[in-house]
Design a protein around this motif. Structure first.
Motif, short mmCIF file in Angstrom:
data_model
loop_
_atom_site.label_atom_id
_atom_site.label_comp_id
_atom_site.label_asym_id
_atom_site.label_seq_id
_atom_site.Cartn_x
_atom_site.Cartn_y
_atom_site.Cartn_z
N VAL A 143 88.15 -10.39 78.61
CA VAL A 143 87.51 -9.07 78.49
C VAL A 143 87.87 -8.41 77.16
CG1 VAL A 143 87.40 -6.75 79.48
CG2 VAL A 143 87.37 -8.73 80.99
N ARG A 144 89.13 -8.48 76.80
CA ARG A 144 89.57 -7.85 75.56
C ARG A 144 88.93 -8.49 74.33
NH1 ARG A 144 94.37 -9.08 75.93
NH2 ARG A 144 94.59 -10.63 74.26
N LEU A 145 88.95 -9.81 74.27
CA LEU A 145 88.36 -10.49 73.12
C LEU A 145 86.84 -10.37 73.11
CD1 LEU A 145 90.50 -13.76 73.00
CD2 LEU A 145 90.76 -11.69 71.63
N GLY A 146 86.23 -10.38 74.27
CA GLY A 146 84.78 -10.25 74.32
C GLY A 146 84.30 -8.90 73.83
N GLY A 147 85.05 -7.84 74.14
CA GLY A 147 84.68 -6.52 73.66
C GLY A 147 84.79 -6.38 72.16
N ARG A 148 85.60 -7.23 71.53
CA ARG A 148 85.77 -7.19 70.08
C ARG A 148 84.97 -8.27 69.36
NH1 ARG A 148 92.40 -6.49 70.00
NH2 ARG A 148 92.46 -4.46 71.07
N ARG A 206 76.12 -7.72 70.53
CA ARG A 206 76.16 -7.68 69.06
C ARG A 206 75.50 -6.41 68.52
NH1 ARG A 206 77.80 -12.60 67.37
NH2 ARG A 206 77.58 -14.35 68.83
N PHE A 207 74.45 -5.98 69.18
CA PHE A 207 73.78 -4.76 68.74
C PHE A 207 74.69 -3.55 68.90
CE2 PHE A 207 71.06 -1.08 69.70
CZ PHE A 207 70.33 -1.02 68.51
N TRP A 208 75.33 -3.44 70.05
CA TRP A 208 76.24 -2.32 70.27
C TRP A 208 77.42 -2.36 69.29
CZ3 TRP A 208 77.16 -0.76 76.08
CH2 TRP A 208 75.94 -0.43 76.66
N HIS A 209 77.92 -3.57 69.02
CA HIS A 209 79.04 -3.69 68.09
C HIS A 209 78.62 -3.26 66.68
CE1 HIS A 209 82.03 -5.77 65.51
NE2 HIS A 209 82.85 -5.52 66.52
N ALA A 210 77.39 -3.63 66.26
CA ALA A 210 76.89 -3.23 64.95
C ALA A 210 76.65 -1.72 64.87
CB ALA A 210 75.58 -3.97 64.65
N CYS A 211 76.35 -1.11 66.00
CA CYS A 211 76.12 0.34 66.03
C CYS A 211 77.41 1.15 66.07
CB CYS A 211 75.25 0.72 67.21
SG CYS A 211 73.54 0.14 67.09
#
Length: 566
Positions: free
Chosen positions: A120-125, A207-212
């Motif tokens: 979960v931690r690595l996936g969120g990052r 990926r979209f949320w991470h880019a935002c």
């Protein structure tokens, strides 16, 4: 449709339980009389008096009708053995089991969270490059609950004195049994969740949320929510098993729970408490099934109704180097143990070497009869794995078939999940007689429920994906969709579930054999080795460490064979 299925399945189960005293062909009066007075040679006059008192000559139908007629008035009859009212006894046992279940659920959730925390931690990052090997989850899931209970009782109750070793006196009495029940269950749930999370974190929205600029914790929380929806149905068989299937743990800690009450009543052919306990378990299964379904639909949201869910298919897999190494090492160790054991005599009794510690002559020690544990482990390997694999394959196939029916099979699944394997064994062997195949059939009767609830949930999610909706609009038929879209998406997750539950299947088969319903002595089957040597855990721990270690190795090998990376 599901409500009708619940009623029909519940009625069928209660009818089967009502037939139990008459199915075996033995005299039910004899079982009742022996439960009352332990008289090993009752006279014909005593048996005739019991038959007349209980009306056993009338057959099962009048008893079932009379029992059902009393339920609206709050009257569940009286025990054939003790003569005490049944309902207060069952409600007291259910209160104990429900309290224990809540404690075990807390442990289950905590263990599951710990198992998948790194993913979960690595996936969120967006740093998740490889799936977990699953070795930790496999190790914990393979721990026999009764062995873990005995170990916890020995260390924390007898040696350290931190908790009570038996009885049900307060919150402190709940700690050790809750750990024994919750740790393996949490490992199964956490392992399934850990293996479904990578597919979620590779979706485009992540990926979209991470880019935002969304924080990693926000992405991780929503990714976990999406993955939990697919794993959540596994809580249904888990919840029921923590209440009705915790017989061994309840016996070790002397807990007056519902599972123990149902087993004692079944063995004694004490019909009123057995029927009432079964009815309580059925109602619990139905309520749990409805609640789990509602929470799952809430998690999925409108996308389930609108057919806008993402596909379940993970990225194309390739073998993980670490997984290959772990699996290869475990395979070599298992093969070495089996080959070395096959060269020895598993039935040779040496009373002068009873409970001997590991040595050159006996590398894994000996059991209470002086039999070499390495020999018994080696000769029991093929029988243990072959039978457990056969039962697992049959259970998976049944689960998949019923999972395809969706809500039509939900009622049957919810009701069947409430049936403890031991009670299923009593019902089955009453017809077939005690045998290994009778025990296998009994396990198959109940072991398909985790796969059915999982398959039904995943089929529903996959049918609600955009690509399936597009395929339908282009004229794809049911067979094409099942072969090209639905089964490829659902089958891998169900297989991973089956692999994690493989050691549990071995232990359930062993528990039936231990009760005289399945594999009989002196067969060197791994589960039976655990059951036979469990009383000597404190005096000679090596007698249980060898078969327990073999189960763990088998589980890690199986999990390693199904684990892949992106």
């Amino acid at each position: 449709m599901s409500a009708v299925g619940r009623v029909v399945a519940g009625a069928g189960l209660l009818a089967a339980v009502a037939l139990l005293p008459w199915l075996s062909g033995s005299d039910p009066a004899l079982a009742v009389l022996r439960a009352r007075s332990a008289d090993q040679d009752p006279t014909p006059e005593q048996l005739a008096a019991v038959r007349e008192e209980l009306g056993l000559d009338q057959g099962p139908l009048p008893h079932l009708v009379h029992w059902l007629g009393g339920l609206p008035r709050g009257d569940a009859g009286v025990s054939w053995v003790s003569g005490a009212p049944v309902l207060p006894e069952v409600m007291t046992a259910f209160a104990v089991s429900a309290t224990l279940m809540l404690g075990a659920l807390v442990v289950t959730v905590v263990v599951a969270a710990l198992v998948c925390a790194r993913t979960v931690r690595l996936g969120g990052r967006l740093r998740l490059r490889q799936e977990r090997s699953g070795a930790v989850a496999a190790f914990l899931a393979a721990l026999p609950k009764f062995l873990l209970a005995s170990l916890l009782a020995t260390v924390f109750a007898v040696w350290l004195g931190w908790f009570p070793s038996s009885g049900w006196e307060g919150p402190s009495s709940m700690v050790l049994p809750a750990l024994a029940l919750g740790v393996p269950s949490g490992a199964v749930i956490g392992g399934l969740l850990d293996q479904s999370l990578p597919a979620v974190f590779t979706e485009q929205w992540v990926r979209f949320w991470h880019a935002c600029g969304f924080p990693p914790s926000h992405i991780a929380r929503h990714g976990l929510r999406a993955a939990v929806a697919g794993v959540l149905p596994q809580l249904l068989p888990t919840v029921v098993a923590l209440v009705g299937g915790a017989v061994a743990v309840e016996k070790i800690f002397n807990i007056p729970g519902l599972g123990r009450l149902a087993l004692d009543a079944a063995v004694a052919r004490d019909l009123p408490p057995l029927q009432t306990a079964t009815l309580v378990l059925v109602l619990l299964g139905v309520v749990a099934g409805v609640a789990v379904g509602a929470v799952r639909r809430r998690l999925l949201g409108p996308a389930l109704r609108d057919g806008a869910l993402p596909a379940l298919n993970p990225p194309a897999p390739r073998p993980h180097r670490f997984v290959r190494r772990v699996g290869g090492t475990c395979v070599l160790v298992l093969l070495a143990l089996v080959v070395a054991g096959l060269a020895r005599d598993p039935l040779h009794v040496d009373t002068a070497a009873r409970l001997a510690a590991p040595s050159i002559a006996h590398p894994l020690g000996t059991d209470a009869l002086g039999r070499d544990l390495l020999a018994r482990l080696g000769h029991g390997a093929l029988r243990t794995t072959a039978l457990a694999l056969a039962v697992t394959v049959v259970s998976v196939l049944i689960g998949l078939l019923l999972g395809m029916t969706g809500r039509a099979g939900a009622g049957l699944t919810e009701v069947t999940s409430t049936l403890p394997a031991v009670l299923a064994g009593l019902l089955t062997t009453a017809v077939t007689g005690p045998s290994v195949w009778g025990a296998a059939c009994a396990v198959c009767l109940v072991a398909w429920t985790p796969y059915a609830v999982q398959a039904a949930a995943l089929f529903e999610q996959e049918r609600a994906t955009e690509h399936v909706r597009v395929s339908k609009s282009m004229g794809a038929g049911p067979v094409h969709l099942m072969r090209r879209s639905l089964l490829p998406a659902v089958l891998p997750a169900v297989v991973r579930n089956a692999v994690l539950r493989l050691p549990t299947t071995v232990l359930v088969l062993a528990s039936l054999g231990f009760l005289g319903l399945g594999e009989q002595p002196p067969t060197p089957e791994w589960g039976r080795l655990l059951s036979e040597n469990q009383p000597y855990l404190e005096l000679a721990p090596w007698t249980v460490l060898a078969p327990a270690g073999a189960l763990v190795l088998l589980s890690v090998v199986a999990v390693s064979g199904t684990t892949r990376t992106e």
